[in-house]
Design a protein around this motif. Structure first.
Motif, PDB file in Angstrom:
ATOM      1  N   HIS A  37      -5.059  20.077  -7.972  1.00  0.00           N
ATOM      2  CA  HIS A  37      -3.912  19.345  -7.424  1.00  0.00           C
ATOM      3  C   HIS A  37      -4.298  18.598  -6.147  1.00  0.00           C
ATOM      4  CE1 HIS A  37       0.235  19.227  -5.502  1.00  0.00           C
ATOM      5  NE2 HIS A  37       0.294  18.434  -6.554  1.00  0.00           N
ATOM      6  N   ARG A  38      -5.049  19.256  -5.275  1.00  0.00           N
ATOM      7  CA  ARG A  38      -5.490  18.594  -4.028  1.00  0.00           C
ATOM      8  C   ARG A  38      -6.455  17.454  -4.317  1.00  0.00           C
ATOM      9  NH1 ARG A  38      -6.234  24.151  -1.954  1.00  0.00           N
ATOM     10  NH2 ARG A  38      -4.249  24.698  -1.032  1.00  0.00           N
ATOM     11  N   GLY A  89       3.319   5.777  -3.096  1.00  0.00           N
ATOM     12  CA  GLY A  89       4.486   6.448  -3.674  1.00  0.00           C
ATOM     13  C   GLY A  89       4.421   6.509  -5.192  1.00  0.00           C
ATOM     14  N   LYS A  90       3.967   5.407  -5.808  1.00  0.00           N
ATOM     15  CA  LYS A  90       3.811   5.395  -7.260  1.00  0.00           C
ATOM     16  C   LYS A  90       2.730   6.380  -7.696  1.00  0.00           C
ATOM     17  CE  LYS A  90       3.922   1.412  -9.389  1.00  0.00           C
ATOM     18  NZ  LYS A  90       3.678  -0.004  -9.731  1.00  0.00           N
ATOM     19  N   ALA A  99       0.837  -1.206   0.000  1.00  0.00           N
ATOM     20  CA  ALA A  99       0.000   0.000   0.000  1.00  0.00           C
ATOM     21  C   ALA A  99       0.872   1.257   0.000  1.00  0.00           C
ATOM     22  CB  ALA A  99      -0.936   0.001   1.201  1.00  0.00           C
ATOM     23  N   LEU A 100       1.930   1.261   0.775  1.00  0.00           N
ATOM     24  CA  LEU A 100       2.832   2.420   0.806  1.00  0.00           C
ATOM     25  C   LEU A 100       3.556   2.594  -0.526  1.00  0.00           C
ATOM     26  CD1 LEU A 100       4.250   2.101   4.418  1.00  0.00           C
ATOM     27  CD2 LEU A 100       2.733   3.877   3.533  1.00  0.00           C
ATOM     28  N   ALA A 131      -4.836   9.874  -5.004  1.00  0.00           N
ATOM     29  CA  ALA A 131      -3.602   9.108  -4.775  1.00  0.00           C
ATOM     30  C   ALA A 131      -3.579   8.560  -3.351  1.00  0.00           C
ATOM     31  CB  ALA A 131      -2.380   9.983  -5.028  1.00  0.00           C
ATOM     32  N   ALA A 132      -4.178   9.288  -2.416  1.00  0.00           N
ATOM     33  CA  ALA A 132      -4.203   8.830  -1.023  1.00  0.00           C
ATOM     34  C   ALA A 132      -5.097   7.613  -0.840  1.00  0.00           C
ATOM     35  CB  ALA A 132      -4.661   9.964  -0.105  1.00  0.00           C
ATOM     36  N   LEU A 133      -5.968   7.342  -1.805  1.00  0.00           N
ATOM     37  CA  LEU A 133      -6.811   6.144  -1.708  1.00  0.00           C
ATOM     38  C   LEU A 133      -5.983   4.859  -1.688  1.00  0.00           C
ATOM     39  CD1 LEU A 133      -9.755   7.053  -4.100  1.00  0.00           C
ATOM     40  CD2 LEU A 133      -9.776   6.994  -1.610  1.00  0.00           C
ATOM     41  N   ALA A 134      -4.760   4.937  -2.183  1.00  0.00           N
ATOM     42  CA  ALA A 134      -3.884   3.765  -2.147  1.00  0.00           C
ATOM     43  C   ALA A 134      -3.554   3.370  -0.709  1.00  0.00           C
ATOM     44  CB  ALA A 134      -2.589   4.037  -2.909  1.00  0.00           C
TER      45      ALA A 134
END
Length: 87
Positions: free
Chosen positions: A66-67, A46-47, A41-42, A73-76
């Protein structure tokens, strides 16, 4: 010849992909499923940040967009609580 930032980002994506495959392999070698899930997940997060920054160029679109893209991306990181539960 100096490598472009996009090329360096692509190399990092390849390296992170190899790292996630290695982390999955470690789970089959005895590492806990929770640790494997957390590390993957981390790595995925990062990807996602690399994609947002270097390929989507969301920072050029304005702060609100952008936010929003960074939120996606934070859903990862969603699997992290489940990873701790799996132990």
């Amino acid at each position: 010849m100096k490598p472009t930032p996009t090329f360096v980002a692509w190399l990092l994506m390849v390296a992170l992909t190899c790292l996630s495959v290695f982390a999955a392999h470690l789970a089959h070698a005895g590492l806990s499923r929770g640790a494997m899930s957390a590390s993957i997940a981390l790595i995925a997060w990062g990807k996602g940040l690399l994609l947002v920054r270097h390929f989507l160029e969301a920072h050029r679109a304005g702060p609100v967009f952008h936010r929003i893209v960074l939120g996606f991306a934070a859903l990862a990181l969603g699997p992290l609580p489940l990873a701790w539960r799996l132990g």
